[in-house]
Scaffold this motif. Structure first.
Motif, PDB file in Angstrom:
ATOM      1  N   MET A 254      22.688  36.119  57.347  1.00 30.35           N
ATOM      2  CA  MET A 254      22.236  36.982  56.250  1.00 30.35           C
ATOM      3  C   MET A 254      22.916  38.343  56.252  1.00 30.35           C
ATOM      4  N   ASN A 255      23.437  38.762  57.380  1.00 31.75           N
ATOM      5  CA  ASN A 255      24.150  40.036  57.450  1.00 31.75           C
ATOM      6  C   ASN A 255      25.638  39.892  57.192  1.00 31.75           C
ATOM      7  N   SER A 256      26.153  38.662  57.162  1.00 27.18           N
ATOM      8  CA  SER A 256      27.588  38.444  56.973  1.00 27.18           C
ATOM      9  C   SER A 256      27.958  38.439  55.492  1.00 27.18           C
ATOM     10  N   ALA A 257      29.180  38.812  55.207  1.00 30.22           N
ATOM     11  CA  ALA A 257      29.651  38.808  53.816  1.00 30.22           C
ATOM     12  C   ALA A 257      29.650  37.395  53.250  1.00 30.22           C
ATOM     13  N   SER A 258      30.063  36.417  54.053  1.00 28.34           N
ATOM     14  CA  SER A 258      30.116  35.032  53.566  1.00 28.34           C
ATOM     15  C   SER A 258      28.708  34.485  53.329  1.00 28.34           C
ATOM     16  N   GLY A 259      27.787  34.792  54.233  1.00 23.94           N
ATOM     17  CA  GLY A 259      26.415  34.333  54.058  1.00 23.94           C
ATOM     18  C   GLY A 259      25.770  34.932  52.823  1.00 23.94           C
ATOM     19  N   GLN A 260      25.955  36.221  52.621  1.00 22.55           N
ATOM     20  CA  GLN A 260      25.389  36.868  51.442  1.00 22.55           C
ATOM     21  C   GLN A 260      26.002  36.318  50.161  1.00 22.55           C
ATOM     22  N   ALA A 261      27.299  36.007  50.200  1.00 22.96           N
ATOM     23  CA  ALA A 261      27.955  35.424  49.018  1.00 22.96           C
ATOM     24  C   ALA A 261      27.348  34.061  48.685  1.00 22.96           C
ATOM     25  N   GLU A 262      27.070  33.253  49.703  1.00 23.86           N
ATOM     26  CA  GLU A 262      26.462  31.943  49.472  1.00 23.86           C
ATOM     27  C   GLU A 262      25.057  32.083  48.885  1.00 23.86           C
ATOM     28  N   ILE A 263      24.292  33.010  49.412  1.00 25.68           N
ATOM     29  CA  ILE A 263      22.937  33.233  48.902  1.00 25.68           C
ATOM     30  C   ILE A 263      22.975  33.680  47.445  1.00 25.68           C
ATOM     31  N   VAL A 264      23.852  34.625  47.160  1.00 22.97           N
ATOM     32  CA  VAL A 264      23.991  35.135  45.788  1.00 22.97           C
ATOM     33  C   VAL A 264      24.390  34.012  44.831  1.00 22.97           C
ATOM     34  N   ASN A 265      25.356  33.200  45.217  1.00 25.38           N
ATOM     35  CA  ASN A 265      25.807  32.114  44.345  1.00 25.38           C
ATOM     36  C   ASN A 265      24.705  31.085  44.122  1.00 25.38           C
ATOM     37  N   ALA A 266      23.910  30.818  45.161  1.00 25.38           N
ATOM     38  CA  ALA A 266      22.817  29.852  45.020  1.00 25.38           C
ATOM     39  C   ALA A 266      21.804  30.326  43.980  1.00 25.38           C
ATOM     40  N   ILE A 267      21.432  31.594  44.044  1.00 33.50           N
ATOM     41  CA  ILE A 267      20.448  32.137  43.096  1.00 33.50           C
ATOM     42  C   ILE A 267      21.055  32.242  41.696  1.00 33.50           C
ATOM     43  N   PHE A 268      22.282  32.735  41.624  1.00 29.43           N
ATOM     44  CA  PHE A 268      22.952  32.902  40.336  1.00 29.43           C
ATOM     45  C   PHE A 268      23.101  31.566  39.604  1.00 29.43           C
ATOM     46  N   ASP A 269      23.597  30.544  40.309  1.00 28.42           N
ATOM     47  CA  ASP A 269      23.786  29.232  39.685  1.00 28.42           C
ATOM     48  C   ASP A 269      22.454  28.622  39.268  1.00 28.42           C
ATOM     49  N   ALA A 270      21.399  28.888  40.036  1.00 24.01           N
ATOM     50  CA  ALA A 270      20.076  28.393  39.658  1.00 24.01           C
ATOM     51  C   ALA A 270      19.597  29.030  38.364  1.00 24.01           C
ATOM     52  N   VAL A 271      19.819  30.327  38.220  1.00 22.12           N
ATOM     53  CA  VAL A 271      19.415  31.009  36.987  1.00 22.12           C
ATOM     54  C   VAL A 271      20.223  30.496  35.797  1.00 22.12           C
ATOM     55  N   LYS A 272      21.515  30.264  36.002  1.00 17.98           N
ATOM     56  CA  LYS A 272      22.345  29.720  34.921  1.00 17.98           C
ATOM     57  C   LYS A 272      21.811  28.372  34.446  1.00 17.98           C
ATOM     58  N   LYS A 273      21.469  27.516  35.388  1.00 18.80           N
ATOM     59  CA  LYS A 273      20.949  26.195  35.040  1.00 18.80           C
ATOM     60  C   LYS A 273      19.577  26.324  34.388  1.00 18.80           C
ATOM     61  N   TYR A 274      18.740  27.191  34.929  1.00 17.11           N
ATOM     62  CA  TYR A 274      17.419  27.444  34.354  1.00 17.11           C
ATOM     63  C   TYR A 274      17.563  27.938  32.911  1.00 17.11           C
ATOM     64  N   LYS A 275      18.476  28.848  32.698  1.00 17.29           N
ATOM     65  CA  LYS A 275      18.718  29.411  31.363  1.00 17.29           C
ATOM     66  C   LYS A 275      19.097  28.307  30.374  1.00 17.29           C
ATOM     67  N   LYS A 276      19.958  27.421  30.808  1.00 21.66           N
ATOM     68  CA  LYS A 276      20.415  26.331  29.935  1.00 21.66           C
ATOM     69  C   LYS A 276      19.292  25.365  29.617  1.00 21.66           C
ATOM     70  N   GLN A 277      18.423  25.128  30.607  1.00 21.93           N
ATOM     71  CA  GLN A 277      17.359  24.135  30.425  1.00 21.93           C
ATOM     72  C   GLN A 277      16.164  24.649  29.643  1.00 21.93           C
ATOM     73  N   THR A 278      15.938  25.944  29.646  1.00 21.41           N
ATOM     74  CA  THR A 278      14.677  26.473  29.100  1.00 21.41           C
ATOM     75  C   THR A 278      14.828  27.270  27.804  1.00 21.41           C
ATOM     76  N   GLU A 279      16.006  27.727  27.490  1.00 22.63           N
ATOM     77  CA  GLU A 279      16.136  28.574  26.298  1.00 22.63           C
ATOM     78  C   GLU A 279      15.824  27.796  25.035  1.00 22.63           C
ATOM     79  N   VAL A 280      15.098  28.458  24.134  1.00 20.65           N
ATOM     80  CA  VAL A 280      14.686  27.871  22.865  1.00 20.65           C
ATOM     81  C   VAL A 280      15.257  28.711  21.743  1.00 20.65           C
ATOM     82  N   ASN A 281      15.901  28.065  20.785  1.00 25.73           N
ATOM     83  CA  ASN A 281      16.469  28.798  19.641  1.00 25.73           C
ATOM     84  C   ASN A 281      15.378  29.208  18.657  1.00 25.73           C
TER      85      ASN A 281
END
Length: 281
Positions: A254-281
Protein backbone atom coordinates in the motif's frame (compact mmCIF):
# COMPACT_ATOMS: atom_id res chain seq x y z
CA UNK A 1 -36.21 10.06 20.66
CA UNK A 2 -34.84 13.17 19.00
CA UNK A 3 -32.49 11.06 16.91
CA UNK A 4 -35.26 8.64 15.93
CA UNK A 5 -37.63 11.43 14.88
CA UNK A 6 -35.06 13.40 12.90
CA UNK A 7 -33.69 10.34 11.13
CA UNK A 8 -37.15 9.07 10.24
CA UNK A 9 -38.20 12.41 8.75
CA UNK A 10 -34.92 12.72 6.85
CA UNK A 11 -35.28 9.18 5.50
CA UNK A 12 -38.80 9.87 4.19
CA UNK A 13 -37.69 13.07 2.47
CA UNK A 14 -34.60 11.36 1.12
CA UNK A 15 -36.63 8.51 -0.32
CA UNK A 16 -39.06 10.86 -2.08
CA UNK A 17 -36.35 13.13 -3.52
CA UNK A 18 -34.10 10.28 -4.63
CA UNK A 19 -36.92 8.38 -6.31
CA UNK A 20 -37.76 11.54 -8.24
CA UNK A 21 -34.13 12.07 -9.22
CA UNK A 22 -33.64 8.51 -10.46
CA UNK A 23 -36.88 8.65 -12.43
CA UNK A 24 -35.58 11.77 -14.19
CA UNK A 25 -32.40 9.98 -15.27
CA UNK A 26 -29.31 8.95 -13.36
CA UNK A 27 -25.90 10.14 -14.53
CA UNK A 28 -22.57 10.02 -12.76
CA UNK A 29 -21.52 13.66 -12.93
CA UNK A 30 -19.93 14.29 -9.53
CA UNK A 31 -17.83 11.98 -7.35
CA UNK A 32 -16.63 12.76 -3.83
CA UNK A 33 -13.44 11.00 -2.74
CA UNK A 34 -12.91 10.75 0.99
CA UNK A 35 -9.47 10.01 2.46
CA UNK A 36 -10.16 8.44 5.84
CA UNK A 37 -9.02 10.01 9.13
CA UNK A 38 -6.49 12.90 9.06
CA UNK A 39 -4.89 15.45 11.34
CA UNK A 40 -4.99 14.30 14.94
CA UNK A 41 -6.90 11.15 13.95
CA UNK A 42 -4.22 8.92 12.39
CA UNK A 43 -6.35 5.80 12.08
CA UNK A 44 -4.64 2.42 12.06
CA UNK A 45 -0.87 2.16 12.38
CA UNK A 46 1.57 -0.19 10.70
CA UNK A 47 5.23 -0.70 11.47
CA UNK A 48 6.28 2.52 9.73
CA UNK A 49 3.18 4.19 8.28
CA UNK A 50 -0.27 5.29 9.37
CA UNK A 51 -3.65 4.96 7.70
CA UNK A 52 -4.36 8.67 7.28
CA UNK A 53 -1.30 9.15 5.05
CA UNK A 54 -1.77 6.05 2.90
CA UNK A 55 -5.47 6.83 2.42
CA UNK A 56 -4.68 10.39 1.36
CA UNK A 57 -2.04 9.30 -1.16
CA UNK A 58 -4.43 6.82 -2.78
CA UNK A 59 -7.35 9.28 -2.72
CA UNK A 60 -5.35 12.00 -4.49
CA UNK A 61 -4.06 9.57 -7.11
CA UNK A 62 -7.58 8.24 -7.68
CA UNK A 63 -8.91 11.76 -8.15
CA UNK A 64 -6.13 12.57 -10.60
CA UNK A 65 -6.94 9.43 -12.59
CA UNK A 66 -10.56 10.52 -12.94
CA UNK A 67 -9.57 14.08 -13.86
CA UNK A 68 -7.25 12.83 -16.60
CA UNK A 69 -9.28 9.94 -18.02
CA UNK A 70 -12.87 11.04 -17.37
CA UNK A 71 -12.64 14.85 -17.39
CA UNK A 72 -16.42 15.29 -17.72
CA UNK A 73 -16.84 14.02 -14.14
CA UNK A 74 -16.41 16.59 -11.40
CA UNK A 75 -14.13 15.34 -8.61
CA UNK A 76 -14.35 16.70 -5.07
CA UNK A 77 -12.29 15.75 -2.03
CA UNK A 78 -13.20 15.81 1.64
CA UNK A 79 -9.55 16.63 2.31
CA UNK A 80 -6.41 17.13 0.20
CA UNK A 81 -3.95 17.62 3.04
CA UNK A 82 -3.29 16.18 6.49
CA UNK A 83 -6.22 17.89 8.22
CA UNK A 84 -8.97 16.65 10.48
CA UNK A 85 -12.43 16.84 8.90
CA UNK A 86 -15.40 15.92 11.10
CA UNK A 87 -17.64 13.13 9.81
CA UNK A 88 -20.67 15.36 9.48
CA UNK A 89 -18.68 17.88 7.43
CA UNK A 90 -17.52 15.14 5.07
CA UNK A 91 -21.15 14.18 4.53
CA UNK A 92 -22.10 17.84 4.03
CA UNK A 93 -19.49 18.21 1.27
CA UNK A 94 -21.05 15.32 -0.62
CA UNK A 95 -24.67 16.24 0.03
CA UNK A 96 -24.21 19.95 -0.75
CA UNK A 97 -22.55 19.03 -4.06
CA UNK A 98 -25.41 16.64 -4.87
CA UNK A 99 -22.75 14.06 -5.67
CA UNK A 100 -23.63 10.86 -7.49
CA UNK A 101 -21.03 8.60 -5.82
CA UNK A 102 -19.15 8.76 -2.52
CA UNK A 103 -15.95 6.71 -2.15
CA UNK A 104 -14.14 6.53 1.18
CA UNK A 105 -10.58 5.14 1.26
CA UNK A 106 -9.32 3.34 4.39
CA UNK A 107 -6.71 0.83 5.56
CA UNK A 108 -7.66 -2.15 7.66
CA UNK A 109 -5.92 -3.41 10.79
CA UNK A 110 -6.05 -6.28 13.23
CA UNK A 111 -5.78 -5.66 16.98
CA UNK A 112 -2.79 -7.03 18.86
CA UNK A 113 -3.14 -10.59 20.16
CA UNK A 114 -2.90 -11.38 23.86
CA UNK A 115 -0.53 -14.27 24.51
CA UNK A 116 0.85 -15.96 27.61
CA UNK A 117 4.41 -14.70 28.08
CA UNK A 118 5.18 -16.58 31.27
CA UNK A 119 3.94 -17.42 34.73
CA UNK A 120 4.25 -16.15 38.26
CA UNK A 121 3.49 -18.09 41.42
CA UNK A 122 0.94 -17.14 44.02
CA UNK A 123 1.60 -17.66 47.71
CA UNK A 124 -0.31 -20.91 47.59
CA UNK A 125 1.96 -22.13 44.78
CA UNK A 126 -0.66 -21.77 42.05
CA UNK A 127 0.68 -20.66 38.68
CA UNK A 128 -0.71 -17.34 37.44
CA UNK A 129 -0.28 -16.59 33.73
CA UNK A 130 1.45 -13.39 32.71
CA UNK A 131 0.21 -11.85 29.46
CA UNK A 132 1.76 -9.75 26.72
CA UNK A 133 0.45 -8.32 23.48
CA UNK A 134 2.00 -9.14 20.11
CA UNK A 135 1.27 -7.77 16.67
CA UNK A 136 -1.35 -9.67 14.67
CA UNK A 137 0.42 -9.62 11.30
CA UNK A 138 -1.11 -12.58 9.48
CA UNK A 139 -4.49 -11.26 8.33
CA UNK A 140 -4.60 -9.84 4.80
CA UNK A 141 -6.98 -8.94 1.99
CA UNK A 142 -9.46 -6.29 0.91
CA UNK A 143 -13.08 -5.65 1.78
CA UNK A 144 -15.60 -3.01 0.83
CA UNK A 145 -18.47 -1.80 2.98
CA UNK A 146 -21.86 -0.29 2.29
CA UNK A 147 -24.27 1.09 4.84
CA UNK A 148 -26.46 -1.42 6.59
CA UNK A 149 -27.32 -2.95 9.94
CA UNK A 150 -26.46 -6.66 9.59
CA UNK A 151 -26.30 -8.52 12.90
CA UNK A 152 -25.54 -6.40 15.95
CA UNK A 153 -22.63 -8.60 17.04
CA UNK A 154 -20.89 -8.11 13.68
CA UNK A 155 -20.60 -4.32 13.81
CA UNK A 156 -16.90 -4.35 14.75
CA UNK A 157 -15.72 -2.37 11.72
CA UNK A 158 -18.52 0.16 12.15
CA UNK A 159 -17.62 0.72 15.80
CA UNK A 160 -13.92 1.11 14.93
CA UNK A 161 -14.47 3.51 12.02
CA UNK A 162 -17.06 5.54 13.96
CA UNK A 163 -14.82 5.87 17.03
CA UNK A 164 -13.24 9.10 15.70
CA UNK A 165 -16.55 10.85 16.32
CA UNK A 166 -15.82 10.94 20.06
CA UNK A 167 -12.77 13.10 19.31
CA UNK A 168 -14.93 15.77 17.70
CA UNK A 169 -16.15 18.74 19.70
CA UNK A 170 -19.88 18.70 20.46
CA UNK A 171 -20.28 15.33 18.74
CA UNK A 172 -23.58 14.60 20.50
CA UNK A 173 -25.00 17.88 19.23
CA UNK A 174 -23.66 17.46 15.69
CA UNK A 175 -25.01 13.91 15.42
CA UNK A 176 -28.33 14.36 17.23
CA UNK A 177 -27.33 12.29 20.24
CA UNK A 178 -25.61 9.54 18.27
CA UNK A 179 -23.59 7.14 20.43
CA UNK A 180 -20.83 5.38 18.42
CA UNK A 181 -20.72 2.58 21.00
CA UNK A 182 -24.43 1.77 20.82
CA UNK A 183 -25.15 -0.84 18.10
CA UNK A 184 -28.87 -0.03 18.22
CA UNK A 185 -28.19 3.34 16.62
CA UNK A 186 -26.98 1.49 13.52
CA UNK A 187 -30.52 0.18 13.01
CA UNK A 188 -31.99 3.68 13.22
CA UNK A 189 -29.39 5.22 10.95
CA UNK A 190 -29.79 2.48 8.34
CA UNK A 191 -32.90 4.37 7.19
CA UNK A 192 -30.55 6.93 5.68
CA UNK A 193 -29.23 4.48 3.11
CA UNK A 194 -32.01 2.08 2.14
CA UNK A 195 -32.76 4.04 -1.03
CA UNK A 196 -29.22 3.67 -2.35
CA UNK A 197 -28.47 0.15 -1.13
CA UNK A 198 -28.63 -1.63 -4.49
CA UNK A 199 -26.38 0.83 -6.28
CA UNK A 200 -23.92 0.88 -3.40
CA UNK A 201 -23.75 -2.91 -3.41
CA UNK A 202 -23.23 -2.97 -7.17
CA UNK A 203 -20.27 -0.60 -6.97
CA UNK A 204 -18.79 -2.41 -3.96
CA UNK A 205 -18.93 -5.75 -5.76
CA UNK A 206 -17.28 -4.33 -8.87
CA UNK A 207 -14.45 -2.91 -6.74
CA UNK A 208 -13.93 -6.22 -4.96
CA UNK A 209 -14.00 -8.13 -8.25
CA UNK A 210 -11.20 -5.94 -9.58
CA UNK A 211 -9.10 -6.31 -6.44
CA UNK A 212 -9.43 -10.08 -6.79
CA UNK A 213 -9.30 -10.67 -10.54
CA UNK A 214 -6.99 -7.85 -11.65
CA UNK A 215 -4.79 -7.23 -8.60
CA UNK A 216 -4.80 -10.84 -7.34
CA UNK A 217 -5.59 -9.68 -3.81
CA UNK A 218 -7.34 -11.61 -1.10
CA UNK A 219 -11.09 -11.00 -1.17
CA UNK A 220 -12.80 -10.61 2.22
CA UNK A 221 -16.03 -9.67 0.48
CA UNK A 222 -18.66 -6.95 0.42
CA UNK A 223 -20.24 -6.26 3.79
CA UNK A 224 -23.04 -4.12 5.20
CA UNK A 225 -22.36 -2.30 8.45
CA UNK A 226 -23.56 0.82 10.25
CA UNK A 227 -20.66 3.08 9.33
CA UNK A 228 -21.84 6.62 10.04
CA UNK A 229 -20.19 8.41 7.13
CA UNK A 230 -22.00 6.06 4.72
CA UNK A 231 -25.29 6.48 6.56
CA UNK A 232 -25.31 10.26 6.28
CA UNK A 233 -24.60 10.75 2.58
CA UNK A 234 -27.57 10.88 0.23
CA UNK A 235 -26.11 8.90 -2.67
CA UNK A 236 -24.59 5.50 -3.49
CA UNK A 237 -21.58 5.19 -1.20
CA UNK A 238 -18.82 2.72 -0.37
CA UNK A 239 -15.99 2.52 2.13
CA UNK A 240 -13.17 0.40 0.77
CA UNK A 241 -10.48 -1.12 2.99
CA UNK A 242 -7.53 -1.38 0.60
CA UNK A 243 -5.47 -3.75 2.74
CA UNK A 244 -4.20 -4.51 6.23
CA UNK A 245 -1.63 -2.01 7.41
CA UNK A 246 -0.93 -4.40 10.30
CA UNK A 247 0.37 -6.96 7.78
CA UNK A 248 3.99 -6.12 6.79
CA UNK A 249 3.64 -7.32 3.19
CA UNK A 250 0.40 -5.39 2.66
CA UNK A 251 1.81 -2.31 4.37
CA UNK A 252 4.70 -2.36 1.87
CA UNK A 253 2.25 -2.90 -1.01
CA UNK A 254 0.00 0.00 0.00
CA UNK A 255 2.96 2.34 0.42
CA UNK A 256 4.55 1.42 -2.94
CA UNK A 257 3.92 3.33 -6.15
CA UNK A 258 3.02 0.12 -8.00
CA UNK A 259 0.63 -1.03 -5.28
CA UNK A 260 -1.13 2.32 -5.14
CA UNK A 261 -1.42 2.33 -8.94
CA UNK A 262 -3.10 -1.09 -8.85
CA UNK A 263 -5.53 0.02 -6.16
CA UNK A 264 -6.39 3.19 -8.05
CA UNK A 265 -6.97 1.30 -11.31
CA UNK A 266 -9.18 -1.26 -9.56
CA UNK A 267 -11.46 1.44 -8.14
CA UNK A 268 -11.41 3.56 -11.29
CA UNK A 269 -12.30 0.66 -13.61
CA UNK A 270 -15.08 -0.39 -11.23
CA UNK A 271 -16.61 3.08 -11.36
CA UNK A 272 -16.37 3.11 -15.17
CA UNK A 273 -18.22 -0.20 -15.36
CA UNK A 274 -20.74 0.93 -12.74
CA UNK A 275 -21.34 4.13 -14.72
CA UNK A 276 -22.00 2.17 -17.90
CA UNK A 277 -24.36 -0.26 -16.19
CA UNK A 278 -26.44 2.19 -14.17
CA UNK A 279 -26.76 5.44 -16.11
CA UNK A 280 -30.27 6.23 -17.31
CA UNK A 281 -30.97 8.65 -20.16
Amino acid sequence: MRLKRSVFLFAVLLFISSEFAFSQGYKVKTIVIDAGHGGGKPGAAGSYSVEKNVALQVALKLGKKFEEDLPDIKILYTRKTDVDVDFYKRAEIANDAKADIFISIHCNSMPDRRVVSGYTKAKNGRKIPRYAYVKNTGTSGTETFVAGTHRLNEQDVAIRENADIKLEKNYKQNYDGYDPNDPETFIILSLFKNTFRDKSLKLARLIQDNYTNENKRGNRGVKEQGILILQRVGMPAVLTEIGFISNPAEENYMNSASGQAEIVNAIFDAVKKYKKQTEVN
